[in-house]
Design an enzyme around this catalytic site. Structure first.
Site, PDB file in Angstrom:
ATOM      1  N   ASP A 206      92.898  51.373  72.249  1.00  0.00           N
ATOM      2  CA  ASP A 206      92.302  51.613  70.897  1.00  0.00           C
ATOM      3  C   ASP A 206      91.251  50.124  70.993  1.00  0.00           C
ATOM      4  O   ASP A 206      90.935  49.691  69.683  1.00  0.00           O
ATOM      5  CB  ASP A 206      93.301  51.584  69.678  1.00  0.00           C
ATOM      6  N   GLU A 207      90.909  50.277  72.123  1.00  0.00           N
ATOM      7  CA  GLU A 207      89.974  48.581  71.780  1.00  0.00           C
ATOM      8  C   GLU A 207      88.791  49.207  73.012  1.00  0.00           C
ATOM      9  O   GLU A 207      89.150  50.321  74.005  1.00  0.00           O
ATOM     10  CB  GLU A 207      90.074  47.847  72.507  1.00  0.00           C
TER      11      GLU A 207
END
Length: 613
Positions: A206-207
DNA sequence: AAAAGAAGGACCC
DNA sequence: GCCCAGGGTCCTTCTGAA
């Protein structure tokens, strides 16, 4: 309390928050001491360890007081807590030593060193690269499994044991994560992002890091923050998920920035030396990715809380820490970080581990090993890997972690093989400590044979040229096989190719020779009782005499040849002459490096073939 | 003597 | 009703040698 700081405008707020944190921390401590009648330092520090990290996002408005107390009370007395205490004691001891050293150093003048380090820092600052616009996008707070924002209000964090989480938040419903959904979503997001920077790098599920410098050049009407705004907007439209973002001249700063305006906002740090310096000066060290609990506390105890203070103290840091850490902290203190996004990630290991209720029974442990080796083999197969190091990890019922690693000379991937090696290690662990009970077991495979990566014929030709010995297109030459680590003399390259193929095919099985070669291991793990032991462990593995001989020699050879650049061409030299177990050619080893190159070449035999024709 | 391998930790998500 | 994850990377220290 409001931790939603705006670094762009008000730097003083940071200090205020720091103080508030401290007050609050002391507050909790006092309360607990009241209740528990405990004042020892260890407990104090353990609390620090177990407590919430107020630096992380999403924790504003949490009654930390209460949360900490609950965590403490539920945890105390548990094996986990005891272990944490123990570790803390060791850490505290270490810090004490450092402090002593620090005080000694402070007594000295160190003018010369100070000057030197100042020059260095100036130089680094002058060379600071401010040409890039890096964006870090962080979705984690809106989609991560265990602790969403609602839950965080109650102080629930990820990786928190369920029973503690439930005490904090009675209505908590633990929802199993839906990985598929995540995958879809992150694909969507990446699609969006790639249109701004095709070379973006997913830093985790998620980055994402991306470099918008090019985009800005091509679209002069945009500003960095406008681009970022747009990206976040598009992400929201596609996925209904919010994202926070940071814009800065390097990766490290961008990441810190993205953390400042969560969960749905962005922070920009201008590409300006003064801005960066100002920003970094008051930045709490704990905000930096790479500085965790331990380092943070260590530095705190030395009176260093912000990167500015870190900068002031670099002379001492240099003496107090190891070179790599010093280098890292030096960069941190100046706000210098990578400006190039490297999206080429290659895995170095693959592992599976499982926690379970304590097991001391031997048979049950072997069963676990079997399960885990299956799972690992599955994963290994998916990734199409072959490795030659197997690591067994065990966690005792007292939360002590131990790892044992065994490297064999063949690259393996099959479940039976992984199990065989794992079992060997487990055997010795059990023998060492017969009645120990464990709560976790894990297996890891590493030291991969990388068949695809990095193999270009150009490289090969170059190497050969450098050595000025062999030309790839010439005949009757020597080549080093990447698999068996040996130099092969062949008339035609296809012979060599054949050799490599053979080697690769034979990589599969673990033979007795593998274990015999590993003398150190044998000694250490008491495996001297060769025949009988091996027969049990490695069933159906016939012993190929030639092979085992050769591998034995190879092991010897490597040890003998550590430093010398010796004799590539001396066929009669007994110490360097080897028969390749695969193609039976004579080979001559010199350094491992060369052998490794050889490996690359063999693996690339297709390319070689093409080249030849 | 130097390089490598092993074991242990710190960190990150 | 369970009872602080699991998957990685990198750094440091120690060992050691046929």
């Amino acid at each position: 309390m409001n931790y939603d700081m705006n670094y762009d405008n008000n730097y003083d707020e940071i200090n205020e928050c720091e103080n508030e944190e401290k007050d609050e921390y002391n507050n909790v401590k006092e309360k607990i001491n009241e209740n528990e009648n405990k004042t020892d330092k260890v407990t104090d520090n353990v609390l620090y360890r177990l407590s919430l990290n107020p630096n992380k996002g999403g924790l504003q408005n949490v009654d930390k007081d209460k949360v900490n107390k609950i965590i403490y009370e539920v945890s105390k007395g548990s094996a986990f807590f005891k272990n944490a205490k123990e570790r803390e004691k060791i850490h505290t001891e270490r810090i004490k030593e450092m402090k002593k050293k620090y005080i000694e150093l402070k007594k000295r003048t160190l003018d010369y060193e100070k000057q030197k380090i100042e020059n260095l820092m100036k130089k680094m600052e002058n060379e600071r690269d401010l040409s890039q616009y890096i964006v870090h996008i962080d979705m984690s707070k809106s989609m991560i499994s265990t602790a969403n924002y609602e839950e965080r209000k109650y102080g629930v964090r990820s990786a928190m044991p369920g029973y503690i989480a439930l005490k904090l938040c009675k209505d908590l419903i633990l929802v199993p994560p839906r990985h598929k959904k995540y995958h879809e979503v992150s694909l969507e997001i990446r699609k969006v992002i790639s249109s701004y920077d095709p070379n973006y790098c997913p830093a985790s599920v998620d980055e994402v890091f991306l470099n918008i410098t090019n985009f800005l050049e091509k679209n002069p009407l945009y500003t960095p923050s406008k681009v970022t705004e747009e990206i976040r907007q598009k992400i929201f439209e596609k996925t209904k998920l919010t994202a926070s973002a940071g814009i800065a001249p390097n990766l490290m700063l961008a990441k810190i920035c993205s953390d400042m305006n969560k969960p749905n906002g962005q922070t920009e740090l201008k590409n300006d030396a003064n801005e960066v310096e100002k920003f970094v000066k008051l930045l709490p060290i704990g905000k930096v990715s790479g500085i965790g609990k331990v380092t943070e506390r260590t530095l705190n105890e030395l009176g260093i809380k912000t990167c500015g203070e870190l900068k002031e103290n670099m002379i001492y840091i240099r003496e107090l820490f190891k070179p790599a850490t010093y280098q890292f902290l030096l960069n941190v203190s100046l706000g210098i970080g990578k400006t190039i996004i490297n999206n080429k990630w290659e895995r170095k290991s693959i592992s599976v581990e499982r926690t379970f209720s304590n097991i001391s029974d031997e048979q049950e442990l072997y069963n676990k090993l079997l399960d885990i080796s299956f799972k690992l083999a599955q994963d290994v197969e998916k990734e199409n890997l072959k490795g030659k190091s197997v690591t067994l990890k065990l966690k005792t019922s007292g939360f002590e972690i131990l790892t044992r690693c065994l490297t064999i000379s063949k690259f393996i991937h099959k479940q039976e093989d992984i199990y065989k090696v794992g079992k060997k290690i487990l055997d010795s662990c059990i023998e060492e400590n017969p009645n120990q009970s464990y709560r976790l077991m894990g297996l890891r495979l590493s030291s991969f044979l990388d068949s695809k990566k990095n193999i270009s014929l150009d490289k090969f030709v170059k190497i050969i040229d450098n050595k000025n010995t062999v030309d790839i297109l010439a005949q009757k030459k020597e080549y080093e096989c990447p698999v068996c680590y040996k130099v092969i003399r062949v008339d035609y390259l296809n012979e060599f190719e054949k050799h490599v193929n053979n080697c690769l095919n034979n990589v599969e099985d673990i033979k007795q020779s593998e274990f015999i070669e590993n003398k150190k291991y044998n000694k250490k793990f008491k495996l001297n009782d060769k025949e009988s032991d091996y027969k049990q462990i490695i069933k159906n593995d016939k012993i190929d005499n030639t092979t085992s001989e050769d591998y034995y020699h190879k092991g010897k050879q490597r040890l003998n040849n550590k430093s010398n650049n010796q004799i590539k061409h001396d066929v009669s030299s007994t110490s360097s002459k080897l028969i390749c177990p695969i193609c039976k050619s004579s080979i001559f080893c010199s350094t491992n490096e060369e052998l490794n190159r050889h490996i690359d070449i063999c693996l690339n035999n297709d390319i070689i073939k093409n080249y030849e024709t």
